[in-house]
Scaffold this motif. Structure first.
Motif, PDB file in Angstrom:
ATOM      1  N   SER A  87      83.717  18.185  61.427  1.00 51.50           N
ATOM      2  CA  SER A  87      84.705  18.743  62.442  1.00 51.50           C
ATOM      3  C   SER A  87      84.048  18.025  64.392  1.00 51.50           C
ATOM      4  O   SER A  87      84.455  17.925  64.969  1.00 51.50           O
ATOM      5  CB  SER A  87      85.482  20.036  62.621  1.00 51.50           C
ATOM      6  OG  SER A  87      84.911  20.480  63.188  1.00 51.50           O
ATOM      7  N   GLY A  88      83.053  17.896  63.843  1.00 53.64           N
ATOM      8  CA  GLY A  88      82.200  16.869  65.297  1.00 53.64           C
ATOM      9  C   GLY A  88      81.170  18.519  65.346  1.00 53.64           C
ATOM     10  O   GLY A  88      80.799  18.517  66.438  1.00 53.64           O
ATOM     11  N   MET A 115      82.469  16.582  52.689  1.00 51.92           N
ATOM     12  CA  MET A 115      81.799  16.264  53.711  1.00 51.92           C
ATOM     13  C   MET A 115      81.084  18.166  53.911  1.00 51.92           C
ATOM     14  O   MET A 115      82.283  18.639  54.598  1.00 51.92           O
ATOM     15  CB  MET A 115      82.621  15.866  54.751  1.00 51.92           C
ATOM     16  CG  MET A 115      81.739  15.252  56.087  1.00 51.92           C
ATOM     17  SD  MET A 115      80.995  13.867  55.782  1.00 51.92           S
ATOM     18  CE  MET A 115      80.708  13.691  57.688  1.00 51.92           C
ATOM     19  N   ARG A 116      79.804  18.372  54.038  1.00 48.08           N
ATOM     20  CA  ARG A 116      78.773  18.991  54.568  1.00 48.08           C
ATOM     21  C   ARG A 116      79.082  19.126  56.054  1.00 48.08           C
ATOM     22  O   ARG A 116      78.605  20.409  56.671  1.00 48.08           O
ATOM     23  CB  ARG A 116      78.437  20.082  53.728  1.00 48.08           C
ATOM     24  CG  ARG A 116      77.797  20.054  52.463  1.00 48.08           C
ATOM     25  CD  ARG A 116      79.004  20.987  52.063  1.00 48.08           C
ATOM     26  NE  ARG A 116      78.955  22.096  52.781  1.00 48.08           N
ATOM     27  CZ  ARG A 116      77.770  23.331  51.921  1.00 48.08           C
ATOM     28  NH1 ARG A 116      77.578  22.938  50.613  1.00 48.08           N
ATOM     29  NH2 ARG A 116      77.470  24.118  52.752  1.00 48.08           N
TER      30      ARG A 116
END
Length: 447
Positions: A87-88, A115-116
């Protein structure tokens, strides 16, 4: 030494700052580039290892001990690490950093199609820092070089001029000003040096004149005191009635007359001597044209009777010389030539001869007056035209004149654009040679 105007000098200085900055930048880059390249390669290798280590430890990203290990490991290497979730949101970061000073590498970590997170590595940009540092150093070196040029060719001469001005005000004229390649500064320096040289010559001349003045006053006092003392003595005898006979009274009066005439000659010579100091400024319009040859023949005739009284012959060897027109003051020139003839008569013994000759030579009329007297001692020849100088050291008026006749004669000839010299003849006697510039031809109109 070639110079340039101050505007060109300043423009050249500014241009040299740009050129020298670029030159020094290139030199520093050539020297530092191998070091920078080695450090860049080293950091690239560290970054690759860091990427492999971090992406291989996804499960430990939130582990505090692992984060502390990574923080310690990469702190000294100049590599900053930032880890964010899909999520950034930031998971971990190794301290603050300035993105402008770093090159970044970004790796997205995906496991089992999921996506890790994202790993970012910021490697310190040595090329940028060293480039800026090289530019700053190059600029500083260029400014220092221009400061040295300005100091040597502008500031140092100006400071020396300021110091010289203070020394001149204190009476010290021994100064030197460094050279400059700036035209305006070089011109001021040349003017300063010329002024200093002029002041040194002026002071030297002033000291010489002061020495001459002291001698002049001493000699005049002596020359006036002697006849005045004799005159007073004989007048006192006459007043006291000590002239018992008419013959003795007549002799006393004769001596008084001779001494008064001697004083009159001295005062007259002093007046003419003072006048000749300003003759070089004499108005040319006040001079009159006359024929030097005819004028000289008249002078010889005036002195012929005096010469005959002493059994001295005056010989005119000019023959039928062509017209010699000159322009000047005949009365002053008569005084000058008269002094020369008086001098020749005084030292020529009975049976002797005075020879006068004049002739044209180019644009000059030349003349010589020679005698068969004892001549002038060699040690006295360089000084015969000095005021109050006498080869006869006793300063006796009976054996010498006032000591200013030859000085006056030379000054009169120089004031008319000519000159007068003295020498000894090969056989015997003295010879005075002079010249005057020829004037315009004199036209005589007859009815």
């Amino acid at each position: 030494m070639r110079t340039m105007r101050i505007r060109k000098f300043i423009f050249a200085g500014l241009l040299s700052v740009i050129i020298l900055s670029r030159l020094f930048y290139g030199i520093l880059g050539f020297v530092i580039q191998p070091i920078v390249s080695h450090q860049t390669q080293t950091k690239a290798a560290l970054a690759d290892r860091a990427i492999r280590e971090i992406t291989g430890s996804v499960d430990k990203w939130r582990n505090a001990d692992w984060q502390k290990t990574i923080q310690t490991k990469f702190k000294a290497s100049g590599i900053a690490v930032s880890i964010t979730d899909p999520s950034g949101k930031k998971i971990f970061q190794t301290g603050p950093y300035n993105p402008k000073q770093f090159n970044s590498q970004q790796v997205m970590v995906i496991e089992d199609g999921k996506m890790r997170g994202t790993v970012k590595l910021f490697v310190f940009n040595h090329n940028q820092i060293y480039g800026i540092l090289s530019a700053v150093i190059a600029m500083i070196l260029a400014i220092i070089f221009n400061r040295w040029l300005m100091g040597r060719y502008v500031l140092k001469p100006l400071a020396a001029m300021s110091s010289a001005a203070r020394r001149i005000a204190e009476g010290d004229l021994d100064f030197r000003i460094p050279t400059s390649r700036v035209t305006e500064v070089a011109d001021v320096r040349a003017a300063f040096e010329a002024m200093g040289e002029g002041l040194r010559k002026s002071l030297k001349r002033q000291a010489t004149l002061e020495e001459e003045r002291r001698f002049f006053l001493t000699a005049i006092a002596h020359d006036l005191r002697t006849p005045l003392f004799v005159l007073r003595g004989y007048l006192l005898r006459l007043e006291q009635g000590k002239a018992e006979t008419a013959e003795k009274a007549a002799r006393y009066l004769s001596v008084c007359r001779q001494k008064s005439e001697q004083i009159e000659r001295l005062v007259s010579d002093l007046f003419v001597y003072a006048k000749t100091e300003y003759m070089e400024q004499m108005d040319v319009n006040k001079r009159e044209p006359f024929d030097f040859g005819l004028w000289m023949k008249e002078m010889i005739e005036h002195y012929r009777l005096l010469a005959q009284a002493k059994n001295v012959e005056i010989v005119d060897e000019s023959g039928e010389e062509t017209a010699c027109p000159v322009q000047g003051d005949p009365h002053l020139l008569e005084r000058a030539v008269g002094n020369l003839l008086d001098n020749a008569l005084r030292y020529t013994l009975a049976g002797g001869k005075i020879t006068v000759k004049w002739y044209r030579k180019g644009n000059q009329v030349c003349f010589t007056i020679s005698d068969t007297g004892p001549g002038i001692p060699e040690q006295d020849l360089p000084h015969v035209f000095e005021p109050l100088y006498r080869a006869e050291k006793s300063r006796n008026a009976e054996t010498g004149g006032t000591g200013m006749g030859l000085t006056i004669a030379k000054r009169i000839f120089k004031a008319h654009g000519g000159d007068l010299t003295a020498a000894n003849r090969a056989d015997a006697g003295a010879e005075f040679s002079g010249w005057l510039p020829l004037g315009e031809p004199i036209h005589v109109f007859r009815k």
